[in-house]
Design a protein around this motif. Structure first.
Motif, short mmCIF file in Angstrom:
data_model
loop_
_atom_site.label_atom_id
_atom_site.label_comp_id
_atom_site.label_asym_id
_atom_site.label_seq_id
_atom_site.Cartn_x
_atom_site.Cartn_y
_atom_site.Cartn_z
N SER A 3 22.27 -61.97 -22.14
CA SER A 3 22.98 -60.58 -22.37
C SER A 3 22.44 -59.64 -21.56
CB SER A 3 23.19 -60.29 -23.76
OG SER A 3 23.79 -61.05 -24.71
N LYS A 4 23.12 -58.54 -21.25
CA LYS A 4 22.64 -57.48 -20.38
C LYS A 4 23.13 -56.34 -21.14
CE LYS A 4 22.62 -59.11 -15.43
NZ LYS A 4 23.05 -58.84 -14.36
N LEU A 5 21.84 -55.55 -21.72
CA LEU A 5 21.84 -54.40 -22.42
C LEU A 5 22.13 -53.15 -21.62
CD1 LEU A 5 19.52 -55.69 -25.23
CD2 LEU A 5 22.00 -56.39 -24.91
N ALA A 6 21.56 -52.98 -20.77
CA ALA A 6 21.13 -51.69 -19.72
C ALA A 6 22.56 -51.50 -19.53
CB ALA A 6 20.19 -51.90 -18.92
N ARG A 7 22.71 -49.88 -19.58
CA ARG A 7 23.98 -49.22 -19.13
C ARG A 7 23.77 -48.63 -17.82
NH1 ARG A 7 27.73 -51.95 -20.89
NH2 ARG A 7 25.94 -53.50 -21.00
N MET A 8 24.77 -48.29 -17.17
CA MET A 8 24.81 -47.53 -15.80
C MET A 8 24.21 -46.10 -15.84
SD MET A 8 26.28 -49.24 -13.31
CE MET A 8 26.83 -48.31 -11.93
N SER A 9 24.15 -45.25 -17.23
CA SER A 9 23.54 -44.27 -17.45
C SER A 9 24.26 -43.64 -18.98
CB SER A 9 24.07 -43.03 -16.44
OG SER A 9 25.52 -42.73 -16.92
N SER A 10 23.47 -42.65 -19.18
CA SER A 10 23.82 -42.26 -20.44
C SER A 10 25.27 -41.90 -20.70
CB SER A 10 22.90 -40.95 -21.11
OG SER A 10 23.09 -40.05 -19.95
N ILE A 11 26.01 -41.49 -19.50
CA ILE A 11 27.49 -41.05 -19.57
C ILE A 11 28.35 -42.13 -18.95
CG2 ILE A 11 26.99 -38.89 -19.79
CD1 ILE A 11 27.53 -38.49 -16.84
N ASP A 12 27.87 -43.28 -18.65
CA ASP A 12 28.54 -44.54 -17.85
C ASP A 12 28.18 -45.71 -18.69
OD1 ASP A 12 29.79 -46.36 -16.52
OD2 ASP A 12 29.36 -45.38 -14.72
N ASP A 13 29.17 -45.99 -19.59
CA ASP A 13 28.84 -47.27 -20.68
C ASP A 13 29.03 -48.66 -20.08
OD1 ASP A 13 27.91 -47.72 -23.01
OD2 ASP A 13 29.85 -48.46 -23.82
N ARG A 14 29.18 -48.60 -18.67
CA ARG A 14 29.43 -49.94 -18.02
C ARG A 14 28.11 -50.53 -17.63
NH1 ARG A 14 32.34 -48.20 -12.59
NH2 ARG A 14 31.08 -46.48 -12.85
N VAL A 15 28.02 -51.96 -17.43
CA VAL A 15 26.69 -52.92 -17.42
C VAL A 15 25.88 -52.27 -16.21
CG1 VAL A 15 27.83 -54.53 -16.40
CG2 VAL A 15 25.59 -54.88 -17.60
N LEU A 16 24.70 -52.25 -16.51
CA LEU A 16 23.93 -52.03 -14.96
C LEU A 16 23.76 -53.47 -14.52
CD1 LEU A 16 21.94 -50.08 -13.53
CD2 LEU A 16 19.98 -50.93 -15.13
N ILE A 17 24.31 -53.58 -13.36
CA ILE A 17 24.34 -55.14 -12.83
C ILE A 17 22.92 -55.84 -12.82
CG2 ILE A 17 25.12 -56.50 -10.89
CD1 ILE A 17 27.29 -55.37 -12.78
N ASP A 18 22.18 -54.94 -12.40
CA ASP A 18 20.65 -55.67 -11.90
C ASP A 18 19.83 -55.49 -13.04
OD1 ASP A 18 20.48 -52.84 -11.72
OD2 ASP A 18 19.45 -52.93 -9.76
N GLY A 19 20.29 -55.10 -14.34
CA GLY A 19 19.46 -55.00 -15.52
C GLY A 19 18.67 -56.28 -15.95
N ILE A 20 17.81 -56.30 -16.41
CA ILE A 20 17.01 -57.54 -16.65
C ILE A 20 17.59 -58.35 -18.00
CG2 ILE A 20 14.98 -58.50 -17.80
CD1 ILE A 20 13.60 -55.94 -16.36
N PRO A 21 18.23 -59.52 -17.76
CA PRO A 21 18.95 -60.23 -18.77
C PRO A 21 17.80 -60.55 -20.15
CG PRO A 21 19.08 -61.45 -16.75
CD PRO A 21 18.08 -60.45 -16.36
N PHE A 22 18.75 -60.45 -21.07
CA PHE A 22 17.80 -60.59 -22.73
C PHE A 22 17.60 -61.94 -22.60
CE2 PHE A 22 17.95 -61.55 -27.02
CZ PHE A 22 17.32 -60.27 -27.61
N GLN A 23 16.22 -62.10 -23.36
CA GLN A 23 15.55 -63.53 -23.57
C GLN A 23 15.00 -63.36 -24.83
OE1 GLN A 23 16.18 -66.55 -22.30
NE2 GLN A 23 17.53 -65.44 -20.73
N THR A 24 15.40 -64.22 -25.65
CA THR A 24 14.68 -64.20 -26.95
C THR A 24 13.40 -64.95 -27.03
OG1 THR A 24 17.03 -64.56 -27.78
CG2 THR A 24 14.99 -64.93 -29.59
N PRO A 25 12.57 -64.39 -27.72
CA PRO A 25 11.35 -64.93 -27.89
C PRO A 25 11.36 -66.15 -28.77
CG PRO A 25 10.97 -62.54 -28.73
CD PRO A 25 12.50 -63.13 -28.32
N LYS A 26 10.70 -67.33 -28.60
CA LYS A 26 10.71 -68.62 -29.17
C LYS A 26 10.84 -68.68 -30.61
CE LYS A 26 11.64 -70.95 -25.42
NZ LYS A 26 13.09 -71.71 -25.27
N SER A 27 9.86 -67.76 -30.88
CA SER A 27 9.78 -67.62 -32.50
C SER A 27 11.18 -66.82 -33.44
CB SER A 27 8.30 -67.07 -32.98
OG SER A 27 8.60 -65.56 -32.35
#
Length: 559
Positions: A198-222
């Motif tokens: 998942s990509k959680l970061a947004r373009m800005s505080s007033i632009d709710d679109r996805v930040l394309i080059d944001g770091i993808p979410f990865q779950t800790p194995k535990s």
């Protein structure tokens, strides 16, 4: 259709009020046009139109909208397609809003909206248009162009030959998947699930679109789990179980970004948003301090007691709440409505409500402090099956209460529960008391003699100012701090629901009334629910509706 054109030509050059003659339903070749409301002036709010088409006659398959999840996604997709089209149609031609067309503009969430609704096999599209005028005289030629040249493009855009059926199907599948994950987390006793990548970061505080080059979410194995969905598919990601979860990390490492994604996860999101796989239990409410808010007839004694001058905190009223009393009120109001998970960000809390350090305890005894800090009540809340997700950057005392501690390090998640527990033991002291007194949730009732005074007639207007303010007749309700509103149409909807509640008071608790409203919202089209022709309504949850009601600066509850 012919009759409408003849009427318009006859009205050319007459006073603008003559347009009222054209209100009504008109059969066009493959759709029905209804003029629902005619503006009284070219500078007034634009007229309201609807286009009705039969989906089966347009070639659509009934299984594209044969359950509520598919239907909402279908409506949402059509609205997004029409929003792009209508923004290019209806060029200004004359005075005021002449010739302009517009339709509700959706954000990133998939929600019920009155602008596009399916009833049976009929798709109803509601939009606004400025009936053309020269000065304050009817400009028939421009009106004919708008109604007979521009508006037909709306129905044409919906024809199956103009629809990317693969994209429509993907839109529907995305919503079905989100709903399936939502059901799965209930079965697994989870309060949140975040799918890997998942990509959680947004373009800005007033632009709710996805930040394309944001770091993808990865779950800790535990913390990684696998969920099995209704269709047999599996998804992988982080599951947060019930209990107390602490999110920590250095400043600007992504803590608030994660919490914001979780708070917006009570809604489903469109494909490509990046948060399609972020699913939060719907009974989750964001809590914050809110200096200056009105509190009316609320029991905050779980947290605030023994006030100077013996002020009653079992029936607490104030016109100007402090940070601590407002945060206590926000918690109790959410729990009164049935919230099972609270989201808290240290940055927006009242520090003295969250914790009292050892030095303060040494100087000011517990007997002299009316506030029982949240940390001292959190375990008694957990005993009542209330979960908490809290972001901390400077309140390490919460490590001792946590079931799990997640750390953000340059936007990467680490499970540091064991390390946090060791640190907590290392610095263990008498800093944190445990208040074992049972955590109680009282329930209030609206007073019909007081609420009926707000809507004195059907003409009482509901207006909004973005996501900041709801205006009901002459009453202004400050809703800036209800952070789980996402669209302006939700505010309009809230105002109309308040009208419905206040004019139809029943002998039920406030919670029962809002529960029944939520059931009606889930079951019905918004237009049917409110018997409204508005094309500007967007569904809101009972928690935001109740939040607006309790911020009305009036005494409206029974004593």
């Amino acid at each position: 259709m012919k009759q409408l054109k003849e009427t318009l030509n006859r009205l050319d050059g007459k006073s603008y009020g003559g347009y009222k003659e054209i209100k009504g339903r008109y059969n066009f070749i493959d759709y029905t046009l209804e003029i629902l409301r005619v503006q009284g002036d070219p500078f007034a709010s634009p007229s309201l139109f609807s286009v009705e088409i039969n989906l089966l006659k347009y070639g659509y398959s009934k299984d594209s909208y044969d359950n509520s999840s598919k239907k909402v996604a279908f409506e949402d997709y059509i609205l997004r397609k029409l929003n792009k089209l209508i923004s290019k149609l209806g060029k200004k031609s004359g005075s005021g809003k002449s010739g302009q067309l517009n339709i509700l503009s959706p954000k990133q969430e998939i929600l019920k909206r009155s602008a596009v609704e399916i009833i049976g096999d009929i798709l109803i599209i509601k939009f606004y248009g400025g009936l053309p005028a020269n000065g304050r005289r009817i400009a028939s030629r421009c009106a004919v162009t708008m109604i007979f040249n521009e508006i037909p493009k709306i129905s044409k855009e919906i024809k199956i030959t103009h629809i990317d059926l693969e994209r429509l199907q993907q839109h529907i599948i995305t919503n079905l998947k989100s709903d399936s994950i939502r059901r799965a987390i209930k079965k697994e006793n989870l309060i949140v699930f975040i799918e890997n990548n998942s990509k959680l970061a947004r373009m800005s505080s007033i632009d709710d679109r996805v930040l394309i080059d944001g770091i993808p979410f990865q779950t800790p194995k535990s913390l990684e789990i696998t969920l099995c969905l209704d269709n047999g598919d599996t998804v992988y990601g982080m599951g947060i179980p019930k209990g107390i979860t602490v999110i920590t990390g250095g400043g600007f490492h992504g803590k608030s970004t994660l919490l914001t994604a979780i708070e917006k996860g009570v809604y489903n999101h469109i494909l490509g948003d990046g948060r399609e796989g972020v699913i939060t239990d719907r009974d989750t409410v964001k809590i914050r301090a809110e200096d200056g808010r009105w509190i009316g007839g609320l029991d905050i004694s779980n947290f605030i007691n023994n006030l100077p001058h013996k002020k009653d905190t079992h029936n607490f009223i104030t016109e100007n709440a402090s940070g601590s009393t407002s945060q206590a009120a926000n918690i109790m109001e959410a729990l009164e409505l049935g919230a099972t998970t609270l989201l808290i960000d240290e940055d927006t809390t009242a520090t003295n409500f969250m914790v009292r350090d050892r030095k303060i305890q040494e100087l000011i005894s517990h007997k002299k402090e009316p506030i029982t800090p949240f940390i001292e009540r959190i375990e008694s809340m957990k005993a009542e099956d209330i979960s908490v997700i809290i972001v901390v950057g400077g309140l390490g005392d919460y490590f001792s209460t946590a079931d799990r501690v997640i750390m953000l390090d340059e936007y990467k998640l680490l499970d540091v529960t064991e390390k946090a527990k060791l640190i907590s033991k290392k610095f263990e002291n008498s800093n944190v008391r445990r208040v074992n007194q049972k955590f109680t949730i009282p329930f209030r009732r609206l007073d019909p003699q007081k609420t009926k005074k707000l809507f004195t007639s059907d003409r009482c207007k509901v207006k909004t100012r973005e996501l900041d303010e709801l205006l009901i007749d002459k009453e202004n309700i400050d809703i800036r701090h209800l952070e789980q509103y996402v669209e302006n149409g939700q505010i309009t909807f809230t105002g109309e629901i308040i009208r419905k509640i206040f004019t139809q008071i029943k002998c039920e608790t406030f919670k029962d009334q809002l529960d029944n409203v939520q059931i009606e919202i889930d079951r019905n089209n918004l237009s049917k629910l409110l018997k409204s022709n508005s094309g500007s309504l967007v569904e809101a949850r009972k928690y935001e509706i109740a939040g607006a009601i309790t911020r009305l600066r009036k005494d409206i509850f029974e004593k």
